[in-house]
Design an enzyme around this catalytic site. Structure first.
Site, PDB file in Angstrom:
ATOM      1  N   CYS A   1       0.798  -1.229   0.000  1.00 34.07           N
ATOM      2  CA  CYS A   1       0.000   0.000   0.000  1.00 34.07           C
ATOM      3  C   CYS A   1       0.830   1.279   0.000  1.00 34.07           C
ATOM      4  O   CYS A   1       0.266   2.373  -0.055  1.00 34.07           O
ATOM      5  CB  CYS A   1      -0.947  -0.022   1.193  1.00 34.07           C
ATOM      6  SG  CYS A   1      -1.923  -1.549   1.238  1.00 34.07           S
TER       7      CYS A   1
ATOM      8  N   HIS B   1      -2.793   7.938   6.376  1.00 33.96           N
ATOM      9  CA  HIS B   1      -3.017   6.641   5.730  1.00 33.96           C
ATOM     10  C   HIS B   1      -4.406   6.139   6.111  1.00 33.96           C
ATOM     11  O   HIS B   1      -5.170   5.716   5.252  1.00 33.96           O
ATOM     12  CB  HIS B   1      -1.928   5.665   6.142  1.00 33.96           C
ATOM     13  CG  HIS B   1      -1.969   4.363   5.402  1.00 33.96           C
ATOM     14  ND1 HIS B   1      -1.980   4.288   4.022  1.00 33.96           N
ATOM     15  CD2 HIS B   1      -2.012   3.070   5.844  1.00 33.96           C
ATOM     16  CE1 HIS B   1      -2.024   3.013   3.642  1.00 33.96           C
ATOM     17  NE2 HIS B   1      -2.052   2.263   4.730  1.00 33.96           N
TER      18      HIS B   1
ATOM     19  N   HIS C   1      -9.862   1.882   0.294  1.00 33.49           N
ATOM     20  CA  HIS C   1      -8.404   1.722   0.265  1.00 33.49           C
ATOM     21  C   HIS C   1      -8.012   1.150  -1.091  1.00 33.49           C
ATOM     22  O   HIS C   1      -8.303   0.004  -1.404  1.00 33.49           O
ATOM     23  CB  HIS C   1      -7.953   0.788   1.392  1.00 33.49           C
ATOM     24  CG  HIS C   1      -6.467   0.703   1.543  1.00 33.49           C
ATOM     25  ND1 HIS C   1      -5.598   1.405   0.741  1.00 33.49           N
ATOM     26  CD2 HIS C   1      -5.694  -0.006   2.393  1.00 33.49           C
ATOM     27  CE1 HIS C   1      -4.359   1.130   1.100  1.00 33.49           C
ATOM     28  NE2 HIS C   1      -4.394   0.285   2.102  1.00 33.49           N
TER      29      HIS C   1
END
Length: 396
Positions: free
Chosen positions: A158, A291, A326
């Site tokens: 990620c 994040h 996400h």
């Protein structure tokens, strides 16, 4: 100031262009909903941030032949990368030393998982075998755009797109390239949906980053790219600058295969390094695009790291994953675009679905849009394997 950003392109669950994404962000309109394009019995049991265009619609928009072997990852990436070059008014990538650094985690598995049982017997499906690996979409996009300088793929989970952006800046600073298109693309697939379900960090409700009662993340699909250019090119071509990439940092927790460390060491070190390179003090950061995955582990770890860096002088912060889900490897680039939009609009985007602060840290993200003078935005991207990256964007 750092390296200039002269173009950006994006396609996500909240819009198929920069302008559409900005409109949704300013209106606090989330793109998370039920799964539509993947046939599964569980489509009503999960929430995702899905690009509404089908592969056929993307193909027509890109003027590709009906019969091709682009994966959805490649199609989304080509839309965003093409838009980034158009935004930067670049029609010929051979004029300067130009590179392309793309990132992905899903690669072409959206197609190979569909046809894997047919490969041995159905010749027409075998064209997708070669598209499975992570570099396929990168090479296809580079070839279509006419980029034949350095072309490479980054896959650090990620934090992938943040690392692609960081590498692009370093190559320009080192004098290896004059211009580089950087970012990432990932599509939804059964493999990733089931994988995150197995990890028990996927929510069946709308994700609520940094909330005490958060249940997990919503997966998303998206692509975004930035055009980075050297001062020489900017001055020679009299380019408009959207923002500057002024700082960057990468560190590793070295703690666990998928979990962040209890004290947020990797995140802390990445933020410290980015501030050092940008020559900024923590109190000069006006906004943090966190994040903020809405998983129990990440949000607590990131909160602790934020407190270690900023102490009691916490800047306004939010997680825009509550808009898009996400988006895995693309997340760092999606949120880079959002950080630049925040600088352009002098506006902070809200953290949707937040109600109750975590008792461990008491941190509260902003829950409604705020008009504010912003000069520096810090954006975090943390990946499995402990790979933590931070970017700092500064007003042009």
């Amino acid at each position: 100031m750092g390296v200039a950003i002269t173009g950006m392109g994006i396609i996500s669950a909240i819009g198929h262009s920069v302008e559409e994404n900005k409109t949704s962000l300013l209106a606090s309109k989330s793109g998370i909903g039920n799964l539509r394009h993947i046939l599964t019995n569980h489509s009503q049991a999960i929430k995702v941030g899905e690009v509404l265009l089908s592969n056929a619609e993307l193909t027509r928009q890109l003027h590709l032949p009906e019969i091709h072997n682009y994966t959805r990852t490649g199609l989304l990436g080509l839309v965003a990368a093409t838009a980034a070059l158009e935004n930067s008014n670049i029609s010929d990538c051979s004029t300067y030393r130009t590179g392309f650094i793309s990132s992905t985690t899903v690669g072409g598995m959206d197609m190979t998982e569909q046809y894997i049982k047919q490969f041995a017997t159905d010749v027409t499906t075998q064209k997708y075998i070669a598209t499975h690996h992570a570099g396929d979409s990168t090479q296809k996009i580079a070839d279509t755009l006419g980029i034949n300088g350095l072309v490479t793929t980054i896959s650090t989970a990620c934090s992938s797109a943040a690392n692609a952006i960081m590498l692009g800046e370093r190559l320009i600073k080192a004098g290896k390239l004059d211009r580089v298109v950087v970012g990432g693309t990932d599509s939804l697939s059964k493999f990733t949906i089931n994988g995150f379900k197995t990890l028990m960090i996927q929510s069946d409700a709308l994700c609520a980053p940094f909330d005490a009662h958060r249940k997990g993340l919503n997966l998303g699909e998206a692509a975004a790219y930035l055009v980075l250019e050297s001062d020489t090119v900017v001055q020679k071509e009299k380019k408009d600058v959207l923002a500057y990439l002024s700082g960057y940092g990468n560190a590793n927790d070295a703690f666990h295969q998928t979990a962040s460390s209890d004290n947020g060491e990797g995140a802390f070190l990445a933020m410290q390094k980015a501030l050092e390179i940008a020559n900024l003090n923590p109190d000069q950061i006006d906004y943090i695009n966190a994040h903020g995955t809405a998983t129990p582990n990440n949000d607590l770890s990131e909160s602790i790291a934020l407190k270690r860096v900023f102490g009691d002088q916490m800047p306004d912060f939010s997680s825009t994953k509550s808009f898009t889900g996400h988006t895995l490897a693309a997340a760092g680039a999606i949120e880079a675009v959002f950080s630049i939009l925040a600088l352009q609009e002098q506006y902070l985007f809200p953290n949707l679905n937040f109600n109750t602060p975590m008792p461990e840290t008491g941190l509260k993200p902003i829950t409604s849009g705020i008009k504010k003078e912003i000069r520096h935005v810090l954006s975090n991207s943390f990946g499995f394997g402990g790979n933590c990256s931070t970017l700092i964007f500064s007003k042009a």
